[in-house]
Design a protein around this motif. Structure first.
Motif, PDB file in Angstrom:
ATOM      1  N   LEU A 194      31.373   0.016   1.964  1.00  0.00           N
ATOM      2  CA  LEU A 194      30.038   0.541   2.235  1.00  0.00           C
ATOM      3  C   LEU A 194      28.992  -0.489   1.845  1.00  0.00           C
ATOM      4  O   LEU A 194      29.073  -1.084   0.773  1.00  0.00           O
ATOM      5  CB  LEU A 194      29.788   1.832   1.448  1.00  0.00           C
ATOM      6  N   VAL A 195      28.021  -0.675   2.728  1.00  0.00           N
ATOM      7  CA  VAL A 195      26.909  -1.593   2.478  1.00  0.00           C
ATOM      8  C   VAL A 195      25.615  -0.887   2.851  1.00  0.00           C
ATOM      9  O   VAL A 195      25.547  -0.177   3.864  1.00  0.00           O
ATOM     10  CB  VAL A 195      27.067  -2.894   3.305  1.00  0.00           C
ATOM     11  N   CYS A 196      24.602  -1.042   2.018  1.00  0.00           N
ATOM     12  CA  CYS A 196      23.274  -0.523   2.331  1.00  0.00           C
ATOM     13  C   CYS A 196      22.509  -1.581   3.116  1.00  0.00           C
ATOM     14  O   CYS A 196      22.400  -2.726   2.676  1.00  0.00           O
ATOM     15  CB  CYS A 196      22.521  -0.181   1.044  1.00  0.00           C
ATOM     16  N   ARG A 197      22.000  -1.203   4.276  1.00  0.00           N
ATOM     17  CA  ARG A 197      21.187  -2.117   5.087  1.00  0.00           C
ATOM     18  C   ARG A 197      19.730  -1.674   5.053  1.00  0.00           C
ATOM     19  O   ARG A 197      19.413  -0.534   5.367  1.00  0.00           O
ATOM     20  CB  ARG A 197      21.662  -2.142   6.538  1.00  0.00           C
ATOM     21  N   ILE A 198      18.875  -2.574   4.658  1.00  0.00           N
ATOM     22  CA  ILE A 198      17.436  -2.331   4.638  1.00  0.00           C
ATOM     23  C   ILE A 198      16.806  -3.183   5.720  1.00  0.00           C
ATOM     24  O   ILE A 198      16.915  -4.413   5.687  1.00  0.00           O
ATOM     25  CB  ILE A 198      16.821  -2.691   3.275  1.00  0.00           C
ATOM     26  N   ASP A 199      16.168  -2.563   6.685  1.00  0.00           N
ATOM     27  CA  ASP A 199      15.483  -3.289   7.752  1.00  0.00           C
ATOM     28  C   ASP A 199      13.980  -3.245   7.525  1.00  0.00           C
ATOM     29  O   ASP A 199      13.419  -2.174   7.255  1.00  0.00           O
ATOM     30  CB  ASP A 199      15.800  -2.675   9.120  1.00  0.00           C
ATOM     31  N   ILE A 200      13.347  -4.413   7.635  1.00  0.00           N
ATOM     32  CA  ILE A 200      11.890  -4.502   7.621  1.00  0.00           C
ATOM     33  C   ILE A 200      11.466  -4.984   8.999  1.00  0.00           C
ATOM     34  O   ILE A 200      11.748  -6.122   9.376  1.00  0.00           O
ATOM     35  CB  ILE A 200      11.387  -5.454   6.523  1.00  0.00           C
ATOM     36  N   LEU A 201      10.862  -4.090   9.772  1.00  0.00           N
ATOM     37  CA  LEU A 201      10.510  -4.382  11.159  1.00  0.00           C
ATOM     38  C   LEU A 201       8.995  -4.496  11.285  1.00  0.00           C
ATOM     39  O   LEU A 201       8.249  -3.733  10.672  1.00  0.00           O
ATOM     40  CB  LEU A 201      11.007  -3.281  12.105  1.00  0.00           C
ATOM     41  N   ASP A 202       8.549  -5.448  12.108  1.00  0.00           N
ATOM     42  CA  ASP A 202       7.126  -5.506  12.437  1.00  0.00           C
ATOM     43  C   ASP A 202       6.961  -5.885  13.901  1.00  0.00           C
ATOM     44  O   ASP A 202       7.873  -6.450  14.518  1.00  0.00           O
ATOM     45  CB  ASP A 202       6.379  -6.500  11.527  1.00  0.00           C
ATOM     46  N   ASN A 203       5.807  -5.533  14.451  1.00  0.00           N
ATOM     47  CA  ASN A 203       5.533  -5.796  15.872  1.00  0.00           C
ATOM     48  C   ASN A 203       4.553  -6.941  16.038  1.00  0.00           C
ATOM     49  O   ASN A 203       3.739  -6.958  16.960  1.00  0.00           O
ATOM     50  CB  ASN A 203       4.996  -4.536  16.556  1.00  0.00           C
ATOM     51  N   GLY A 204       4.628  -7.911  15.149  1.00  0.00           N
ATOM     52  CA  GLY A 204       3.723  -9.054  15.176  1.00  0.00           C
ATOM     53  C   GLY A 204       4.132 -10.131  16.176  1.00  0.00           C
ATOM     54  O   GLY A 204       4.980  -9.904  17.042  1.00  0.00           O
ATOM     55  N   PRO A 205       3.559 -11.333  16.028  1.00  0.00           N
ATOM     56  CA  PRO A 205       3.782 -12.400  17.009  1.00  0.00           C
ATOM     57  C   PRO A 205       5.170 -13.008  16.966  1.00  0.00           C
ATOM     58  O   PRO A 205       5.568 -13.736  17.879  1.00  0.00           O
ATOM     59  CB  PRO A 205       2.721 -13.445  16.627  1.00  0.00           C
ATOM     60  N   GLY A 206       5.926 -12.715  15.914  1.00  0.00           N
ATOM     61  CA  GLY A 206       7.269 -13.286  15.805  1.00  0.00           C
ATOM     62  C   GLY A 206       7.258 -14.632  15.109  1.00  0.00           C
ATOM     63  O   GLY A 206       6.212 -15.232  14.864  1.00  0.00           O
ATOM     64  N   ILE A 207       8.452 -15.106  14.792  1.00  0.00           N
ATOM     65  CA  ILE A 207       8.636 -16.388  14.111  1.00  0.00           C
ATOM     66  C   ILE A 207       8.897 -17.457  15.160  1.00  0.00           C
ATOM     67  O   ILE A 207       9.709 -17.248  16.072  1.00  0.00           O
ATOM     68  CB  ILE A 207       9.805 -16.299  13.113  1.00  0.00           C
ATOM     69  N   PRO A 208       8.237 -18.612  15.076  1.00  0.00           N
ATOM     70  CA  PRO A 208       8.474 -19.676  16.066  1.00  0.00           C
ATOM     71  C   PRO A 208       9.958 -20.020  16.167  1.00  0.00           C
ATOM     72  O   PRO A 208      10.628 -20.196  15.141  1.00  0.00           O
ATOM     73  CB  PRO A 208       7.659 -20.859  15.513  1.00  0.00           C
ATOM     74  N   PRO A 209      10.497 -20.116  17.375  1.00  0.00           N
ATOM     75  CA  PRO A 209      11.935 -20.382  17.546  1.00  0.00           C
ATOM     76  C   PRO A 209      12.395 -21.665  16.870  1.00  0.00           C
ATOM     77  O   PRO A 209      13.542 -21.746  16.418  1.00  0.00           O
ATOM     78  CB  PRO A 209      12.101 -20.476  19.071  1.00  0.00           C
ATOM     79  N   GLU A 210      11.518 -22.650  16.777  1.00  0.00           N
ATOM     80  CA  GLU A 210      11.937 -23.936  16.220  1.00  0.00           C
ATOM     81  C   GLU A 210      12.194 -23.891  14.718  1.00  0.00           C
ATOM     82  O   GLU A 210      12.829 -24.803  14.162  1.00  0.00           O
ATOM     83  CB  GLU A 210      10.905 -25.025  16.528  1.00  0.00           C
ATOM     84  N   ILE A 211      11.734 -22.834  14.032  1.00  0.00           N
ATOM     85  CA  ILE A 211      11.970 -22.756  12.584  1.00  0.00           C
ATOM     86  C   ILE A 211      12.798 -21.549  12.182  1.00  0.00           C
ATOM     87  O   ILE A 211      13.077 -21.370  11.001  1.00  0.00           O
ATOM     88  CB  ILE A 211      10.639 -22.765  11.788  1.00  0.00           C
ATOM     89  N   ILE A 212      13.208 -20.719  13.141  1.00  0.00           N
ATOM     90  CA  ILE A 212      13.879 -19.463  12.816  1.00  0.00           C
ATOM     91  C   ILE A 212      15.166 -19.702  12.015  1.00  0.00           C
ATOM     92  O   ILE A 212      15.525 -18.915  11.147  1.00  0.00           O
ATOM     93  CB  ILE A 212      14.182 -18.646  14.097  1.00  0.00           C
ATOM     94  N   GLU A 213      15.864 -20.808  12.273  1.00  0.00           N
ATOM     95  CA  GLU A 213      17.107 -21.082  11.559  1.00  0.00           C
ATOM     96  C   GLU A 213      16.875 -21.610  10.144  1.00  0.00           C
ATOM     97  O   GLU A 213      17.803 -21.679   9.346  1.00  0.00           O
ATOM     98  CB  GLU A 213      17.952 -22.103  12.347  1.00  0.00           C
TER      99      GLU A 213
END
Length: 362
Positions: free
Chosen positions: A287-306
């Motif tokens: 069993l694992v507890c998953r906590i999601d933090i969701l937002d509807n903002g502009p997102g993270i630039p793809p070039e730095i997501i990793e």
């Protein structure tokens, strides 16, 4: 297949997904592993086109048709399939032509779990390497900083003109600023104080702090905070203060990104769920507890997501790039992990925390 129950019994027992189609690519058989992988019921989809249940490229379907026509075998690596329910999966599959009656046998190996384990191990290893690098760098920086600060204090006492103290004060202040920056890069030094905690108390504390920070914002920058909790989640082992700090860093980043972008209807959602038989790295937990933090903002630039969990990496002009690195370190101390998926309008940070840790003192 139905003519020989022995073959069916054998295929039904395989952990490899097997799908058999006729010359028109209509499903004639699929074993229970394939049913689970494709999220379908075998009896209901017999004689249906296989393309109704997973979608690849047109060239991939043409390759299957050619395999029936010319009786040739092939294997495809890391194919991306979209299932009928919209889920995306990554698979290796081998196509073997059948002669009597003509058709194909597809042997399918799902790769998502293996790719996820590999990705998580790389993240954990990179985090440890980065921490060791920062520790070594901090030692090399703080030692001369102490000497510079001490020399500036001695020099300040010997200066005949008090107006010159302004310059030594600058040296002392900047030395302190750099020392504090290095300390922040190192993150919290204390080990978790294990206790049984309610994860929703952690989230409510974060929500209270964020709501207080949001009070002073003008109406156009207001952020709505929503909850989507699973109240059945039991207590889990952890350090409440460290978990509050970890979640707060992520939620505060989301709020700042929403405010700076003036996102219409800016919303942050805190969501909790239970994951069963879940792996973090190569360690499996029931069993694992998953906590999601969701937002509807502009997102993270793809070039730095990793790279967002490395120190000094930030997608915001005013960001220090330390909050997410510290959050990942704190969750790692709880044998957990943070992952992120982001596109414009939908960014999700997922925190995974084991419900049981063998060495935790509870």
């Amino acid at each position: 297949m139905s003519a020989d129950p022995n073959y069916k019994l054998l295929l039904d027992s395989l952990s490899t997904a097997v799908v058999v189609v006729n010359s028109k690519l209509e499903i004639g058989y699929l074993n229970p592993t394939a049913e689970a992988l494709l999220a379908v019921s075998g009896e209901r989809i017999l004689k249906s086109p296989v393309t109704n249940f997973f979608l690849e490229t047109e060239s991939a379907i043409a390759a299957m048709e050619d395999a029936v026509r010319y009786q040739h075998h092939y294997t495809k690596r890391r194919a991306k399939w979209q299932l009928h329910n919209g889920q995306l999966i990554t698979v290796d599959y081998s196509v073997t032509p059948l002669q009597d009656p003509p058709g194909l046998a597809l042997e399918i190996q799902p790769l998502d779990r293996l790719l996820r384990i590999s990705r998580e191990e790389a993240v954990i290893s990179a985090q440890e390497t980065t921490r060791n690098l920062v520790r070594g760098l901090a030692h090399e920086i703080k030692n001369p900083l102490g000497g510079i600060r001490g020399a500036a204090q001695l020099l300040s006492r010997e200066l005949p003109n008090p107006q010159l103290h302004e310059y030594t004060d600058v040296i002392i202040d900047e030395s302190d600023r750099l020392r504090n920056l290095v300390d922040r890069m190192l993150g919290p030094r204390q080990l978790p104080k294990w206790a049984k905690i309610n994860i929703h108390e952690v989230l409510e504390r974060v929500a209270t702090l964020i709501s207080a920070e949001n009070i002073g914002s003008d109406q156009s920058h207001k952020v709505t905070l929503k909850r989507d909790y699973d109240p059945s989640i039991p207590q889990l082992p952890g350090d409440q203060e460290l978990l509050i700090q970890s979640v707060l860093n992520i939620v505060r980043n989301a709020m700042q990104a929403l405010s700076e972008s003036a996102t219409p209807g800016a919303t942050i959602t805190l969501r909790t769920r239970i994951q069963r038989q879940f792996s973090i790295g190569r360690q499996s937990y029931p069993l694992v507890c998953r906590i999601d933090i969701l937002d509807n903002g502009p997102g993270i630039p793809p070039e730095i997501i990793e790279d967002i969990f490395y120190p000094m990496i930030s997608g915001r002009a005013e960001g220090s790039g330390l909050g997410l690195a510290i959050s990942q370190q704190l969750i790692n101390q709880h044998n957990g992990l943070i992952e992120c998926e982001s596109r414009p309008g939908n960014t999700i940070f997922s925190i995974y925390l084991p419900m049981e840790i063998s060495h935790a003192e509870t």
